[in-house]
Design an enzyme around this catalytic site. Structure first.
Site, PDB file in Angstrom:
ATOM      1  N   GLN A 173       5.504 -14.431   3.480  1.00 22.63           N
ATOM      2  CA  GLN A 173       6.711 -13.664   3.786  1.00 22.63           C
ATOM      3  C   GLN A 173       7.029 -13.663   5.272  1.00 22.63           C
ATOM      4  OE1 GLN A 173       5.399 -10.037   1.959  1.00 22.63           O
ATOM      5  NE2 GLN A 173       3.407 -10.274   2.919  1.00 22.63           N
ATOM      6  N   ASP A 183      -0.759  -2.494   5.064  1.00 19.70           N
ATOM      7  CA  ASP A 183      -0.673  -1.716   6.309  1.00 19.70           C
ATOM      8  C   ASP A 183      -1.824  -0.722   6.433  1.00 19.70           C
ATOM      9  OD1 ASP A 183       0.161   0.661   4.820  1.00 19.70           O
ATOM     10  OD2 ASP A 183       2.123  -0.279   4.657  1.00 19.70           O
ATOM     11  N   GLU A 224      -4.966  -7.351  -1.513  1.00 17.88           N
ATOM     12  CA  GLU A 224      -3.769  -7.651  -0.709  1.00 17.88           C
ATOM     13  C   GLU A 224      -3.609  -9.175  -0.643  1.00 17.88           C
ATOM     14  OE1 GLU A 224      -1.102  -6.133   1.222  1.00 17.88           O
ATOM     15  OE2 GLU A 224      -0.708  -8.275   1.473  1.00 17.88           O
ATOM     16  N   ASP A 242      -3.847 -12.482  -5.022  1.00 19.43           N
ATOM     17  CA  ASP A 242      -2.683 -11.946  -5.722  1.00 19.43           C
ATOM     18  C   ASP A 242      -3.130 -10.807  -6.660  1.00 19.43           C
ATOM     19  OD1 ASP A 242      -0.500 -11.461  -7.301  1.00 19.43           O
ATOM     20  OD2 ASP A 242      -0.151 -13.548  -7.865  1.00 19.43           O
ATOM     21  N   GLY A 243      -2.514  -9.638  -6.509  1.00 19.24           N
ATOM     22  CA  GLY A 243      -2.893  -8.479  -7.318  1.00 19.24           C
ATOM     23  C   GLY A 243      -2.653  -8.690  -8.807  1.00 19.24           C
ATOM     24  N   ASP A 267       0.901  -0.312  -4.231  1.00 21.66           N
ATOM     25  CA  ASP A 267       1.628  -0.104  -2.974  1.00 21.66           C
ATOM     26  C   ASP A 267       2.170  -1.462  -2.542  1.00 21.66           C
ATOM     27  OD1 ASP A 267       2.575   0.830  -0.557  1.00 21.66           O
ATOM     28  OD2 ASP A 267       0.647   0.635   0.435  1.00 21.66           O
ATOM     29  N   ASP A 292       8.896  -4.854  -2.293  1.00 21.77           N
ATOM     30  CA  ASP A 292       9.933  -4.783  -3.329  1.00 21.77           C
ATOM     31  C   ASP A 292       9.937  -6.034  -4.214  1.00 21.77           C
ATOM     32  OD1 ASP A 292      10.467  -2.365  -2.303  1.00 21.77           O
ATOM     33  OD2 ASP A 292      12.391  -2.853  -1.410  1.00 21.77           O
TER      34      ASP A 292
HETATM   35  N1  SAM Z   1       5.148   1.170   1.537  1.00 23.67           N
HETATM   36  C1  SAM Z   1       5.738  -0.080   1.406  1.00 23.67           C
HETATM   37  C2  SAM Z   1       7.055  -0.101   0.717  1.00 23.67           C
HETATM   38  O1  SAM Z   1       7.205   0.456  -0.347  1.00 23.67           O
HETATM   39  O2  SAM Z   1       7.965  -0.659   1.290  1.00 23.67           O
HETATM   40  C3  SAM Z   1       4.797  -1.119   0.908  1.00 23.67           C
HETATM   41  C4  SAM Z   1       3.807  -1.369   2.002  1.00 23.67           C
HETATM   42  S1  SAM Z   1       2.598  -2.564   1.912  1.00 23.67           S
HETATM   43  C5  SAM Z   1       2.877  -3.314   3.494  1.00 23.67           C
HETATM   44  C6  SAM Z   1       3.170  -3.804   0.758  1.00 23.67           C
HETATM   45  C7  SAM Z   1       2.159  -4.937   0.645  1.00 23.67           C
HETATM   46  O3  SAM Z   1       2.193  -5.518  -0.663  1.00 23.67           O
HETATM   47  C8  SAM Z   1       2.382  -6.074   1.620  1.00 23.67           C
HETATM   48  O4  SAM Z   1       1.346  -6.094   2.562  1.00 23.67           O
HETATM   49  C9  SAM Z   1       2.407  -7.325   0.748  1.00 23.67           C
HETATM   50  O5  SAM Z   1       1.791  -8.433   1.344  1.00 23.67           O
HETATM   51  C10 SAM Z   1       1.677  -6.832  -0.488  1.00 23.67           C
HETATM   52  N2  SAM Z   1       1.920  -7.650  -1.689  1.00 23.67           N
HETATM   53  C11 SAM Z   1       3.107  -8.156  -2.098  1.00 23.67           C
HETATM   54  N3  SAM Z   1       2.919  -8.891  -3.205  1.00 23.67           N
HETATM   55  C12 SAM Z   1       1.597  -8.827  -3.516  1.00 23.67           C
HETATM   56  C13 SAM Z   1       0.799  -9.398  -4.539  1.00 23.67           C
HETATM   57  N4  SAM Z   1       1.338 -10.190  -5.471  1.00 23.67           N
HETATM   58  N5  SAM Z   1      -0.528  -9.108  -4.551  1.00 23.67           N
HETATM   59  C14 SAM Z   1      -1.089  -8.322  -3.602  1.00 23.67           C
HETATM   60  N6  SAM Z   1      -0.372  -7.782  -2.588  1.00 23.67           N
HETATM   61  C15 SAM Z   1       0.947  -8.028  -2.540  1.00 23.67           C
END
Ligand code: SAM
Length: 300
Positions: free
Chosen positions: A44, A99, A119, A151-152, A174, A177
């Protein structure tokens, strides 16, 4: 001082969060005092900048993830609503959360024995620790943490295949979008994987990425999708000025149909309460109460 930038989301010194797909016809904008970091990771676009009001701001693919000023309203509510809806959470899974804010909040619970965090993007963790150190506040050093960089969605699929018996008491999604690496988290299959990864009285919570002002029908549909999988599904919310319209929905579910998710299942100690700025038992319950027009659509 504003660094002149060709960044797509910054024009004339103003960052603009424009999301034509989810929120057409409106935008949130913030003055950029200085850019601390900008680059494309493997997954990203990452932008970190300073603003006079909100402090340091983390943006992924043009969408604000957190700001120093208001992050606690999100981290505390998405974490403690689920953690206090469980009577004794020992094993906790965080999906996303790079974060470190949710990790910081989970780590405050002394009953927790193990925290797994999954993450996808190591650079979000690294950059947040560097530019937003108060988000994790040392929690990445917590010896209960098992950090997995993958990947989660895939991680949950693998649990399904493993026959693992000891699953999670609380799972917090968490994620960012739906547009981008988190797309799969907003679909029925994901709720099935969550269900499978939970202990019988377990609780899951996820950020909905939407708000009642601009996308009420989407929230109704997301809640109905979760309801197809979980016998106990509720919508609640938190107020975060830098998320679109200032209100953000959370979907909270359990396999236990008789568990009252809107009521804390254990008493918060004075010592625990002293560490929190937003969450308290009263706001836990009131977060499930919606204005009449929104309640009619989401809950009926
Ligand atoms: N509080 C925030 C919001 O709602 O806007 C979310 C914060 S946190 C930074 C979101 C995290 O989800 C990011 O670090 C992103 O890399 C992670 N993420 C996105 N897709 C993911 C996936 N498929 N598996 C694991 N983590 C993922």
């Amino acid at each position: 001082m504003f660094n002149n930038s060709n960044h797509a989301y910054i024009k004339d010194g103003w960052f603009r969060e424009i999301n034509d797909k989810s929120f057409p016809g409106q935008a949130f904008t913030m003055a950029v005092d200085s850019i601390l970091y900008q680059a494309q990771s493997e997954f990203q676009d990452i932008l970190i900048f300073r603003n006079k009001v909100y402090g340091t701001v983390l943006v992924l693919d043009g969408i604000i993830q957190c700001t120093e000023f208001d992050e606690f309203a999100y981290q505390e509510m998405i974490t403690h609503i689920a953690m206090f809806a469980h009577s004794n959470p020992k094993r906790v899974l965080i999906i996303g959360g790079g974060d470190g804010g949710v990790l910081r909040e989970v780590a405050k619970h002394s009953c927790v024995k193990q925290i797994t965090m999954v993450e996808i993007d190591a650079s979000v963790i690294e950059l947040s620790r560097k530019f937003l150190p108060t988000l994790s506040d040392g929690a990445f050093e917590d010896e209960r943490l098992d950090l997995k960089l993958c990947d989660g969605f895939k991680f949950l699929q693998d649990i399904g295949d493993s026959g693992l018996q000891n699953r999670y008491d609380v799972i917090v999604t968490d994620s960012s979008d739906p547009e981008g690496p988190a797309e799969a988290f907003f679909q029925e299959r994901y709720f099935q994987l969550l269900k499978n990864a939970l202990n019988p009285n377990g609780v899951v919570i996820m950020q909905s990425s939407e708000n009642i002002w601009l996308n009420l029908n989407y929230l109704r549909d997301l809640k109905n999708t979760a309801k197809k999988v979980f016998p106990n599904t509720e919508y609640c919310y938190t107020m975060v000025p830098t998320y679109t319209s200032g209100q953000l929905g959370l979907i909270v579910c359990s396999n236990n149909a008789s568990l009252s998710l809107a009521n804390p299942q254990r008493v918060i100690s004075e010592q625990e309460q002293e560490q929190l700025k937003y969450y308290n038992p009263q706001i836990h319950s009131s977060a499930f109460v919606l204005p009449t027009w929104a309640d009619m659509i989401i809950n009926k």
